[in-house]
Design an enzyme around this catalytic site. Structure first.
Site, mmCIF file in Angstrom:
data_model
loop_
_atom_site.group_PDB
_atom_site.id
_atom_site.type_symbol
_atom_site.label_atom_id
_atom_site.label_comp_id
_atom_site.label_asym_id
_atom_site.label_seq_id
_atom_site.Cartn_x
_atom_site.Cartn_y
_atom_site.Cartn_z
ATOM 1 N N LYS A 88 50.937 28.147 36.175
ATOM 2 C CA LYS A 88 50.141 28.504 35.013
ATOM 3 C C LYS A 88 50.952 29.463 34.127
ATOM 4 O O LYS A 88 51.869 30.097 34.642
ATOM 5 C CB LYS A 88 48.808 29.110 35.441
ATOM 6 C CG LYS A 88 48.902 30.547 35.931
ATOM 7 C CD LYS A 88 47.588 31.250 35.818
ATOM 8 C CE LYS A 88 47.837 32.741 35.877
ATOM 9 N NZ LYS A 88 46.804 33.613 35.552
ATOM 10 N N ASP A 133 47.017 26.526 40.583
ATOM 11 C CA ASP A 133 46.159 27.668 40.323
ATOM 12 C C ASP A 133 46.078 28.349 41.685
ATOM 13 O O ASP A 133 45.360 27.888 42.574
ATOM 14 C CB ASP A 133 44.772 27.219 39.855
ATOM 15 C CG ASP A 133 43.872 28.408 39.542
ATOM 16 O OD1 ASP A 133 44.085 29.477 40.136
ATOM 17 O OD2 ASP A 133 42.979 28.269 38.707
ATOM 18 N N HIS A 134 46.830 29.431 41.862
ATOM 19 C CA HIS A 134 47.012 29.938 43.234
ATOM 20 C C HIS A 134 45.707 30.438 43.847
ATOM 21 O O HIS A 134 45.618 30.577 45.068
ATOM 22 C CB HIS A 134 48.092 31.033 43.278
ATOM 23 C CG HIS A 134 47.672 32.341 42.708
ATOM 24 N ND1 HIS A 134 47.865 32.674 41.401
ATOM 25 C CD2 HIS A 134 47.039 33.390 43.269
ATOM 26 C CE1 HIS A 134 47.374 33.878 41.189
ATOM 27 N NE2 HIS A 134 46.873 34.332 42.292
ATOM 28 N N HIS A 157 41.229 30.655 36.896
ATOM 29 C CA HIS A 157 40.682 31.050 38.202
ATOM 30 C C HIS A 157 39.149 31.080 38.214
ATOM 31 O O HIS A 157 38.517 30.544 39.117
ATOM 32 C CB HIS A 157 41.167 32.447 38.584
ATOM 33 C CG HIS A 157 42.654 32.602 38.587
ATOM 34 N ND1 HIS A 157 43.508 31.590 38.934
ATOM 35 C CD2 HIS A 157 43.437 33.674 38.296
ATOM 36 C CE1 HIS A 157 44.752 32.033 38.852
ATOM 37 N NE2 HIS A 157 44.741 33.281 38.462
ATOM 38 N N LYS A 213 41.044 44.194 33.447
ATOM 39 C CA LYS A 213 42.037 45.094 34.052
ATOM 40 C C LYS A 213 41.575 46.531 33.906
ATOM 41 O O LYS A 213 40.760 46.841 33.051
ATOM 42 C CB LYS A 213 43.376 44.899 33.365
ATOM 43 C CG LYS A 213 44.007 43.556 33.693
ATOM 44 C CD LYS A 213 45.478 43.547 33.394
ATOM 45 C CE LYS A 213 46.121 42.289 33.934
ATOM 46 N NZ LYS A 213 46.289 42.302 35.387
#
Lengths: 355, 515
Positions: free
Chosen positions: B175, B204-205, B267, B367
């Site tokens: 990605k 997409d890990h 994700h 974040k």
């Protein structure tokens, strides 16, 4: 490692159970991040004189540590139960994270307790969590007594001095419990690599053309070699017959199997140079003239292929040795899985035992 | 040749020796990493490959080829690989396995648009085939800046490296897969002009995480949840991916991406699919991905007018995290002055189908929030009548089922229970299940699992072309509206719960869970 300990001489299962609950509760009160593991009970029946050696082996299983370990240390003279309970975590929980508690109970008991093993152990296993039995020093009577509370039993056919008895014993146990045999777990990477050698569609046809198999092994691990041949015979539907001793070493065996297409020459050879437990090498040859050898070596299995045209190729199949601690850990883990290929392999291996 | 593998049962049916094995046989493979000296390769790919080697989980024959711009000798590249593995592997390397693994590594220097790189690659791959006496499977892993994806793909095609007749060829794309629907479509068009869809593995890990996969087991292997899993019983669903860290050294990437592109477009929408999808008939790549695409297509794409009502964005200012003073986003190194990139994004979506109509799905990611947390909370509707309302039961809340992806992977169910005492007073309690307490083995790293699946040719945990485009189709209107808006993202203090403005998108009676 952080521990909470309790011990008592002349104790009872009820007192031990209470101690377990209190220690777990105390750890949880110390820090809410301490939570008890609830995966597997493991009950070990051992000779008291070898308690240290077994504890040492179990320390090497690493992450495959059972949630609750109950060690029954047998000293035939002992007239009362003596118990030590330890509730330990590998580390303190970091803020907002968990640390798993593993419970271990060591009970020293004697001859007079043997008829009551089930009532001593039953209150101590975690309910609704699978239970694995292990008696590394024989004591089949303890396994028989505890079988009603267990789902699986850990054995090592290779550790028994007489193969027939080892494999017959495994077969009898398999009628009652799921058997995890370290002699089967140890060569799992070999089975994977042999399967991979025939994975390509172009190679799959050669499965029916296997004409010879030689298994080399550490001199003490003939049972693992027999199980590997038993696996090939059961998966490939070979008819087998008892092998015969061949040459000077009693575990140098040879014989034949019959596949759909042809005869398969079988050989089992001890390799006195092999220091690592288990198998040392395997060579498979096909009727077309191809052969593939896999031998234990630095960095993994060393493969040597010879094509029917006589070309030779060598390469390394990467993989680290798990060591005996790793094998025992895998064995414990297998108690939560089910490998349906062991029993057929065991059956064929028994058919190959020399008459 | 087809790049896809069958299911475990199909493989075992074809190769009787594979039955019962924990690790299915893999075809001998040469893996080419483009961007071989980059951060991802060093931190994730090389350690994952080493650990697969350590566990005996690489193919019987394996070659690693690193491609990157700088000129260097094979030995130098191997030394860099060793350093990365020693620094980032989850286990201390075994010297013999590491040494044997490093011997498989070769280096091809050059820029990705240089034709000579591909001819050298072809020569090297051909040599490996010759050594093996058969063509090896090939996997090209694009671990580069996204702008190079089409360049590399087209060069591979031009050199004839995109297909071979007797062994599979696979393409792995990291990605981000585009930064908009138009870019994703264009990238798909260019990739699929050279490779077929079944050859392409878009990573997409998150999908490699054990707990994400467990969501399907949790839903479809337990009869008690599925009857409740619909609009009749579920009030709303809330998916959160919060990080306590800032952007670190990633300003160059992040300031162009923002929270919506970085986390929600991929994700979080994948997590939403796992919550909302119908049970597949068979657990294979085709069926699972078909069901996920149905969910994505059932999500109402917001009109420009609706975006303001269903979305919120924020940007962190200076604050305190873990007792430390931390800078605001615009003070981070490399962030342009006056940047309007969102570091927090929240959306309210609806899945318009029979099962979910009317149930809001709240998504948020950001974040520099209070803590690192990824979770899915399913809030059930309140009971229709509470007999204890006169007995001081102010603590009664509707049940919530919370699936935590990280940290402390597990599932907890919030229930009402009686407080010990003479009165019928109720307060919420948690019934908790932590994965760590119930399994002996640790979860493998996501990249180990995903690389293993690439080598096996199983695309179940990878994103299909139509899936990627459907994800962008949902996010594109939001991004466009934000870009056109005169409003800057709402400020929030670092270490907080995010901008207060996020409350605005909640429907009456709903609230954000504390991060």
């Amino acid at each position: 490692m952080t521990d909470a300990l309790w011990s008592e001489d002349r104790t009872t299962p009820e007192a031990i159970d209470r101690a377990l609950r209190e220690l777990v509760h105390r750890r949880h009160m110390e820090d809410g991040g301490f939570v008890p593991a609830r995966t597997l009970n493991m009950v070990c029946f051992i000779d008291a004189d070898y308690a240290g050696e077994v504890a040492n082996r179990l320390r090497q299983v690493g992450r495959y540590e059972p949630s609750r370990l109950i060690i029954l240390a047998y000293d035939h003279r002992r007239s009362s139960l003596q118990a030590r309970v330890n509730v330990a975590a590998a580390h303190d929980p970091a803020p907002g994270e968990l640390a798993l508690l593993h419970e271990s109970v060591q009970i020293r008991l004697g001859e007079r307790h043997m008829d009551d093993l089930l009532t001593i152990v039953d209150p101590l296993v975690i309910t609704d969590v699978p239970t694995l039995l292990w008696s590394p020093h024989g004591h089949r009577e303890a396994i028989d007594a505890l079988a009603p509370l267990a789902q699986s039993v850990l054995i090592d056919s290779a550790a028994e001095p007489i193969w027939r008895e080892a494999l017959d014993g495994a077969c009898a146990l398999a009628e009652r419990l799921y058997v995890v045999d370290l002699a089967w777990v140890r060569p799992a990477p070999w089975r994977e690599r042999i399967a991979a050698a025939f994975a390509r569609p172009s190679r799959r046809a050669e499965l029916g053309a296997i004409a010879a198999v030689t298994v080399r092994h550490h001199p003490d691990f003939c049972a693992s070699a027999l199980l590997l041949l038993g696996w090939l015979a059961s998966r490939l539907q070979w008819r087998v017959e008892p092998l015969t001793t061949h040459g000077s070493a009693p575990s140098r065996l040879a014989g034949k199997a019959r596949s759909r297409r042809q005869e398969v020459a079988l050989a089992i050879e001890p390799d006195s140079r092999e220091a690592a437990p288990g198998l040392a090498g395997v060579t498979l040859s096909t009727a077309s003239g191809r052969s593939l050898s896999l031998d234990r070596g630095a960095g993994g299995l060393h493969a040597h292929e010879r094509t029917r045209e006589g070309e030779e190729r060598r390469w390394i199949i990467l993989g680290a040795s798990r060591g005996e601690g790793g094998v025992l850990g895998q064995g414990i883990r297998q108690a939560l899985l089910r490998d349906l290929t062991y029993r057929p392999a065991l059956g064929r291996a028994r058919e190959m035992i020399p008459a | 040749m087809s790049a896809a593998a069958g299911t475990a049962a199909e493989i075992a049916a074809e190769n009787p020796l594979a039955a019962g094995l924990e690790r299915l046989p893999l075809a001998p493979t040469a893996l080419v990493i483009f961007g071989a000296t980059g951060d991802l390769a060093r931190r994730k790919l090389l350690p994952a490959l080493y650990n697969l080697a350590h566990d005996g989980a690489l193919p019987e024959r394996f070659h690693l080829i690193g491609v990157a711009r700088r000129e260097k000798a094979h030995e130098h590249y191997r030394a860099e690989c060793e350093e990365a593995i020693r620094a980032f592997s989850r286990r201390a390397p075994d010297p013999e396995v590491l040494s044997a693994f490093l011997k498989t590594a070769h280096y091809v220097p050059g820029t990705f648009d240089d034709k000579h790189v591909y001819s050298r690659l072809a020569e090297l791959l051909g040599r490996y085939d010759e050594q093996a006496g058969e063509p090896l499977a090939r996997a090209y892993y694009l671990s580069t800046a996204p702008s190079f994806f089409p360049v590399i793909v087209e060069a591979l095609g031009a050199e004839g490296l995109a297909e071979q007749s007797e062994a599979p060829v696979r393409l792995v794309i990291e990605k981000p897969f585009g930064t908009s629907l138009a870019e994703a479509r264009e990238l798909n068009r260019r990739v699929l002009a050279v490779f077929s869809e079944e050859q392409v593995f878009r990573i997409d890990h998150y999908l490699g995480k054990e707990t994400v996969q467990n969501m399907l087991a949790f839903r479809f292997a337990n009869g008690m949840f599925e009857p409740l899993w619909n609009r009749n019983y579920i009030d709303y669903v809330q998916i959160t991916a919060a990080e306590d860290i800032g952007i670190g050294s990633r300003a160059g990437y992040y300031d162009h991406a923002g929270a919506l592109r970085d986390l929600i477009q991929n994700h979080i929408l994948q997590l939403l699919c796992h919550v909302a999808m119908e049970p597949p008939v068979i657990f294979n790549a085709e069926q699972v991905r078909n069901e996920k695409v149905k969910v994505l297509r059932a999500i109402q794409v917001p009109t420009p007018e609706e975006v303001a009502d269903i979305s919120a964005r924020g940007q962190y200012g200076a604050g305190h995290v873990g007792g430390e003073d931390v800078p605001g986003y615009r003070e981070e190194e490399g962030v342009p002055e006056g940047s309007r990139t969102e570091t927090f994004a929240a959306l309210r979506l609806e899945v318009d189908n029979w099962r979910w109509a009317g149930v809001p799905f709240y998504l948020r990611a950001g974040k520099r929030l209070a803590r690192k947390l990824t979770e899915i909370a399913v809030a059930l509707k309140p009971v229709p009548h509470l007999a204890f309302s006169q007995e001081g039961s102010l603590g009664v809340r509707p049940n919530q089922l919370v699936m935590t992806v990280q940290p402390n992977e597990g599932v907890s169910l919030q229930l009402g229970a009686k407080i010990p005492g003479t009165r019928m007073s109720i307060r919420p309690v948690n019934m908790e299940f932590n994965y760590g307490t119930s399994f002996l083995s640790q979860s493998p790293e996501a990249y180990e699992r995903l690389i293993g699946d690439i080598l096996l040719g199983d695309p179940t945990l990878f994103t299909r072309d139509d899936e990627v485009e459907a994800q962008w189709a949902i996010c594109d209107p939001v991004l466009s509206a934000w870009q056109q808006s005169q409003r800057a993202p709402s400020a929030y203090e670092a270490g907080s719960q995010g901008p207060a403005d996020a409350e605005r998108i909640l429907l009456p009676g709903h609230s954000w869970r504390a991060i």
